[in-house]
Design a protein around this motif. Sequence first.
Motif, PDB file in Angstrom:
ATOM      1  N   LEU A  24       0.833  -1.188   0.000  1.00 39.66           N
ATOM      2  CA  LEU A  24       0.000   0.000   0.000  1.00 39.66           C
ATOM      3  C   LEU A  24       0.872   1.245   0.000  1.00 39.66           C
ATOM      4  O   LEU A  24       1.918   1.274   0.645  1.00 39.66           O
ATOM      5  CB  LEU A  24      -0.919   0.000   1.224  1.00 39.66           C
ATOM      6  N   GLY A  25       0.451   2.290  -0.719  1.00 43.21           N
ATOM      7  CA  GLY A  25       1.208   3.527  -0.746  1.00 43.21           C
ATOM      8  C   GLY A  25       1.331   4.060  -2.158  1.00 43.21           C
ATOM      9  O   GLY A  25       1.051   3.363  -3.141  1.00 43.21           O
ATOM     10  N   SER A  26       1.762   5.321  -2.257  1.00 41.95           N
ATOM     11  CA  SER A  26       1.893   5.962  -3.570  1.00 41.95           C
ATOM     12  C   SER A  26       3.329   6.355  -3.873  1.00 41.95           C
ATOM     13  O   SER A  26       3.580   7.084  -4.838  1.00 41.95           O
ATOM     14  CB  SER A  26       0.988   7.194  -3.636  1.00 41.95           C
ATOM     15  N   GLU A  27       4.291   5.916  -3.075  1.00 41.08           N
ATOM     16  CA  GLU A  27       5.688   6.226  -3.344  1.00 41.08           C
ATOM     17  C   GLU A  27       6.136   5.532  -4.625  1.00 41.08           C
ATOM     18  O   GLU A  27       5.588   4.498  -5.022  1.00 41.08           O
ATOM     19  CB  GLU A  27       6.585   5.786  -2.179  1.00 41.08           C
ATOM     20  N   ALA A  28       7.149   6.088  -5.264  1.00 42.71           N
ATOM     21  CA  ALA A  28       7.605   5.559  -6.553  1.00 42.71           C
ATOM     22  C   ALA A  28       8.034   4.108  -6.448  1.00 42.71           C
ATOM     23  O   ALA A  28       7.722   3.286  -7.324  1.00 42.71           O
ATOM     24  CB  ALA A  28       8.756   6.418  -7.083  1.00 42.71           C
ATOM     25  N   GLN A  29       8.740   3.754  -5.373  1.00 46.28           N
ATOM     26  CA  GLN A  29       9.230   2.384  -5.251  1.00 46.28           C
ATOM     27  C   GLN A  29       8.091   1.401  -5.008  1.00 46.28           C
ATOM     28  O   GLN A  29       8.164   0.231  -5.426  1.00 46.28           O
ATOM     29  CB  GLN A  29      10.278   2.280  -4.136  1.00 46.28           C
ATOM     30  N   ILE A  30       7.011   1.866  -4.352  1.00 52.57           N
ATOM     31  CA  ILE A  30       5.866   0.992  -4.115  1.00 52.57           C
ATOM     32  C   ILE A  30       5.084   0.802  -5.412  1.00 52.57           C
ATOM     33  O   ILE A  30       4.659  -0.312  -5.746  1.00 52.57           O
ATOM     34  CB  ILE A  30       4.973   1.564  -3.002  1.00 52.57           C
ATOM     35  N   ARG A  31       4.904   1.896  -6.151  1.00 56.20           N
ATOM     36  CA  ARG A  31       4.219   1.771  -7.438  1.00 56.20           C
ATOM     37  C   ARG A  31       4.987   0.868  -8.392  1.00 56.20           C
ATOM     38  O   ARG A  31       4.400   0.152  -9.204  1.00 56.20           O
ATOM     39  CB  ARG A  31       4.029   3.155  -8.049  1.00 56.20           C
ATOM     40  N   LEU A  32       6.308   0.886  -8.295  1.00 59.04           N
ATOM     41  CA  LEU A  32       7.131   0.051  -9.163  1.00 59.04           C
ATOM     42  C   LEU A  32       6.811  -1.423  -8.962  1.00 59.04           C
ATOM     43  O   LEU A  32       6.610  -2.165  -9.937  1.00 59.04           O
ATOM     44  CB  LEU A  32       8.612   0.314  -8.892  1.00 59.04           C
ATOM     45  N   VAL A  33       6.736  -1.889  -7.716  1.00 57.97           N
ATOM     46  CA  VAL A  33       6.484  -3.310  -7.462  1.00 57.97           C
ATOM     47  C   VAL A  33       5.020  -3.669  -7.672  1.00 57.97           C
ATOM     48  O   VAL A  33       4.696  -4.850  -7.885  1.00 57.97           O
ATOM     49  CB  VAL A  33       6.933  -3.707  -6.034  1.00 57.97           C
ATOM     50  N   ASN A  34       4.117  -2.664  -7.616  1.00 53.76           N
ATOM     51  CA  ASN A  34       2.702  -2.951  -7.852  1.00 53.76           C
ATOM     52  C   ASN A  34       2.364  -3.041  -9.340  1.00 53.76           C
ATOM     53  O   ASN A  34       1.282  -3.499  -9.698  1.00 53.76           O
ATOM     54  CB  ASN A  34       1.823  -1.888  -7.189  1.00 53.76           C
ATOM     55  N   ARG A  35       3.270  -2.585 -10.206  1.00 53.44           N
ATOM     56  CA  ARG A  35       3.104  -2.766 -11.654  1.00 53.44           C
ATOM     57  C   ARG A  35       3.665  -4.140 -11.995  1.00 53.44           C
ATOM     58  O   ARG A  35       4.869  -4.298 -12.210  1.00 53.44           O
ATOM     59  CB  ARG A  35       3.852  -1.679 -12.431  1.00 53.44           C
ATOM     60  N   ARG A  36       2.795  -5.125 -12.044  1.00 48.60           N
ATOM     61  CA  ARG A  36       3.328  -6.482 -12.113  1.00 48.60           C
ATOM     62  C   ARG A  36       2.281  -7.462 -12.620  1.00 48.60           C
ATOM     63  O   ARG A  36       1.112  -7.118 -12.778  1.00 48.60           O
ATOM     64  CB  ARG A  36       3.776  -6.937 -10.717  1.00 48.60           C
ATOM     65  N   VAL A  37       2.729  -8.675 -12.839  1.00 45.38           N
ATOM     66  CA  VAL A  37       1.841  -9.822 -12.887  1.00 45.38           C
ATOM     67  C   VAL A  37       2.235 -10.728 -11.730  1.00 45.38           C
ATOM     68  O   VAL A  37       3.406 -10.776 -11.331  1.00 45.38           O
ATOM     69  CB  VAL A  37       1.948 -10.600 -14.226  1.00 45.38           C
TER      70      VAL A  37
END
Length: 270
Positions: free
Chosen positions: A238-251
């Motif tokens: 959970l979160g909107s930081e760049a590193q969190i968004r990076l891992v949430n863009r996934r399969v």
Amino acid sequence: MMHRHACFLILIFTSACSSGPPHGQGGFAEHSLDSRYPVEADQPLTPAHGLRFDFSLLSQQLDILVLEGAELCFPATVVQAKTRQKRIAREIAGGLVYDAANDIIIQRRLIARLEHQLDYVNEHEICDLPQSTALASPGELGEKIQRLLNHDNQFATDSFALSPKYMAQLAEAAILLKQAPEYHLLITGHADDRGDGEYNQKLSGNRAKQVARYLHIFGIHETRIRISAIGENDPLFLGSEAQIRLVNRRVSIELIEHPQTQENGGWQDE
């Protein structure tokens, strides 16, 4: 689902009436934490008590999912959950409250995802669950394939193009999958929290399709692959930081173990 919750309550009450071996004797002893943090009437609750309670609930929930066939359909994921469960037990016993709390958060999301995936395969009847045979274990090969398929840093922002590093991981995983034809794949596309829901749903679907396309190019037959997409729902963190968004863009890719390989297009999406 009612059956699952009923089993959950039965397991809680049953475990409250039974006792495992003393600490240090192996087996269930690693998870027997009640004697370390007793709740006395004249003493306040501590963070360790709350962690122990959360740990107990997650352990019971994992046991129920295993009983329902999760270890057969998703063997590598269950091994991952059991390994983290042992680590949490050691952290609580060692007083590492912060580490235990972080691992409990990760474990809770992993088990929630495992429950969602098990419901999915049961609903679509794509994982055969024998009623009388022992559940299978994935071994080192299954665990290695699972790690390669779910490697970090898979996609750029607003894109379903695979990163070169993840493409190499898929190629390596495909080589191993050819050695294990009993494993089929359920590929679920995800997106981060930017953009509207409809767009993210489509983007996550394109990501799942692209990964399936490359696995097919690398030699994995399309009948071994099924795809789904859930957009920005079920983020890894959970979160909107760049590193969190990076891992949430996934399969997220689950191994589903079949006693026998399916033929004649049994797994092909319509």
